[in-house]
Design an enzyme around this catalytic site. Structure first.
Site, mmCIF file in Angstrom:
data_model
loop_
_atom_site.group_PDB
_atom_site.id
_atom_site.type_symbol
_atom_site.label_atom_id
_atom_site.label_comp_id
_atom_site.label_asym_id
_atom_site.label_seq_id
_atom_site.Cartn_x
_atom_site.Cartn_y
_atom_site.Cartn_z
ATOM 1 N N GLY A 56 -18.223 -32.141 -27.617
ATOM 2 C CA GLY A 56 -17.197 -33.115 -28.179
ATOM 3 C C GLY A 56 -17.634 -33.660 -29.600
ATOM 4 N N ASP A 112 -18.381 -38.463 -29.698
ATOM 5 C CA ASP A 112 -16.867 -38.122 -29.902
ATOM 6 C C ASP A 112 -16.100 -39.408 -29.153
ATOM 7 O OD1 ASP A 112 -17.286 -37.640 -27.170
ATOM 8 O OD2 ASP A 112 -16.101 -35.725 -26.925
ATOM 9 N N ASP A 115 -15.541 -44.059 -23.225
ATOM 10 C CA ASP A 115 -14.387 -44.245 -22.334
ATOM 11 C C ASP A 115 -15.018 -45.531 -21.464
ATOM 12 O OD1 ASP A 115 -11.984 -43.565 -20.695
ATOM 13 O OD2 ASP A 115 -13.194 -42.353 -19.551
ATOM 14 N N ASP A 171 -11.659 -31.956 -25.762
ATOM 15 C CA ASP A 171 -11.255 -31.008 -24.839
ATOM 16 C C ASP A 171 -10.546 -31.497 -23.713
ATOM 17 O OD1 ASP A 171 -13.810 -31.451 -23.687
ATOM 18 O OD2 ASP A 171 -13.287 -29.950 -22.239
ATOM 19 N N ARG A 177 -9.999 -28.037 -28.205
ATOM 20 C CA ARG A 177 -11.064 -28.481 -29.133
ATOM 21 C C ARG A 177 -10.805 -28.527 -30.679
ATOM 22 N NH1 ARG A 177 -15.411 -30.187 -26.245
ATOM 23 N NH2 ARG A 177 -15.831 -28.760 -24.673
HETATM 24 P P1 IMP Z 1 -17.903 -42.411 -20.411
HETATM 25 O O1 IMP Z 1 -19.415 -41.915 -20.133
HETATM 26 O O2 IMP Z 1 -16.838 -42.597 -19.543
HETATM 27 O O3 IMP Z 1 -17.892 -43.301 -21.732
HETATM 28 O O4 IMP Z 1 -17.210 -40.879 -21.131
HETATM 29 C C1 IMP Z 1 -17.654 -40.552 -22.129
HETATM 30 C C2 IMP Z 1 -17.357 -38.904 -22.026
HETATM 31 O O5 IMP Z 1 -16.145 -38.451 -21.520
HETATM 32 C C3 IMP Z 1 -17.086 -38.502 -23.601
HETATM 33 O O6 IMP Z 1 -18.260 -38.129 -24.180
HETATM 34 C C4 IMP Z 1 -15.998 -37.224 -23.398
HETATM 35 O O7 IMP Z 1 -16.874 -36.063 -23.294
HETATM 36 C C5 IMP Z 1 -15.377 -37.491 -22.081
HETATM 37 N N1 IMP Z 1 -13.985 -38.094 -22.355
HETATM 38 C C6 IMP Z 1 -13.502 -39.381 -21.987
HETATM 39 N N2 IMP Z 1 -12.421 -39.672 -22.258
HETATM 40 C C7 IMP Z 1 -12.146 -38.350 -22.902
HETATM 41 C C8 IMP Z 1 -10.464 -37.900 -23.453
HETATM 42 O O8 IMP Z 1 -9.700 -38.706 -23.757
HETATM 43 N N3 IMP Z 1 -10.641 -36.695 -24.154
HETATM 44 C C9 IMP Z 1 -11.576 -35.752 -23.816
HETATM 45 N N4 IMP Z 1 -13.019 -36.361 -23.577
HETATM 46 C C10 IMP Z 1 -13.073 -37.519 -23.071
HETATM 47 MG MG MG Z 2 -18.749 -36.524 -25.132
#
Ligand code: IMP
Ligand code: MG
Length: 191
Positions: A56, A112, A115, A171, A177
């Site tokens: 990403g 990227d 979340d 993506d 992407r």
């Molecule tokens: P976290 O561990 O929940 O913070 O997730 C982080 C990862 O989830 C990021 O590095 C992205 O790869 C993926 N991700 C979370 N939200 C999105 C989104 O809206 N679009 C694309 N990828 C996302």
């Molecule tokens: Mg990521």
């Protein structure tokens, strides 16, 4: 492939995109600002390594790195792919480590999007456990409403609402992407 209305810079907007959240121009301007700030903060650092999180972050890293005025190296890591539901909450696995050691280097993790925060939390803990000179994070997007783990983001591009976004490296099931803008996917596509 369906094509929609023409946007700024004449980029075609696919039918699956609900709305363009950040245009190519908006992203470019913010990435330049982040690079200026990072260049100032690391002006005296002798060994900076940008560590991009595949896949990403590859476009964000490429643009950010080319605006930096401090000497730096580029490296990458890969983590287990994120799959809402399919992966246990908070589970992150390292699939590919950096090529070079981070010993005595100033590590800037380039991600990227944050979340829930689990991924960045894992990354920061991983590099802090190594003999790096310092560890910080540069993140293009953050969804604060979704946070489960508080993580420090030293350089943040934009805060966005809780919608699935694609483009500029991000993506959905490996699609969208290379769109030049960041767009919100229609809910019916990912729900
Ligand atoms: P976290 O561990 O929940 O913070 O997730 C982080 C990862 O989830 C990021 O590095 C992205 O790869 C993926 N991700 C979370 N939200 C999105 C989104 O809206 N679009 C694309 N990828 C996302
Ligand atoms: Mg990521």
């Amino acid at each position: 492939m369906t094509t929609g209305k023409a946007q700024g810079n004449h980029a075609q907007v696919p039918e699956a995109i609900e709305q363009v959240l950040l245009s190519q121009e908006t992203i470019a301007a913010r990435v330049r600002e982040l690079a200026t700030q990072i260049s100032a903060d690391y002006a005296d650092a002798h060994s900076v390594v940008l560590i991009g999180v595949l896949k990403g972050a590859f476009i964000f890293l490429a643009d950010l790195a080319r605006h930096l005025t401090v000497p730096h190296h580029v490296d990458f890591i890969a983590l287990s792919s994120y799959n809402r539901g399919a992966v246990r909450e908070g589970e992150v696995r390292l699939i590919m480590d950096t090529r070079a050691s981070v010993a005595d280097r100033h590590v800037l993790v380039v991600e990227d999007i944050v979340d829930t925060g689990h991924t960045l939390d894992y990354l920061l803990r991983t590099f802090r456990a190594r003999p790096a000179a310092s560890v910080r994070a540069a993140v293009l997007l953050s969804k604060p409403d979704r946070r489960r783990v508080e993580v420090p983001i030293d350089y943040l591009g934009f805060k966005i609402p809780d919608v699935w976004v694609v483009g500029y490296g991000l993506d959905y099931a490996d699609r969208f992407r290379t769109l030049p803008f960041i767009g919100a996917l229609k809910r019916e596509v990912y729900e």
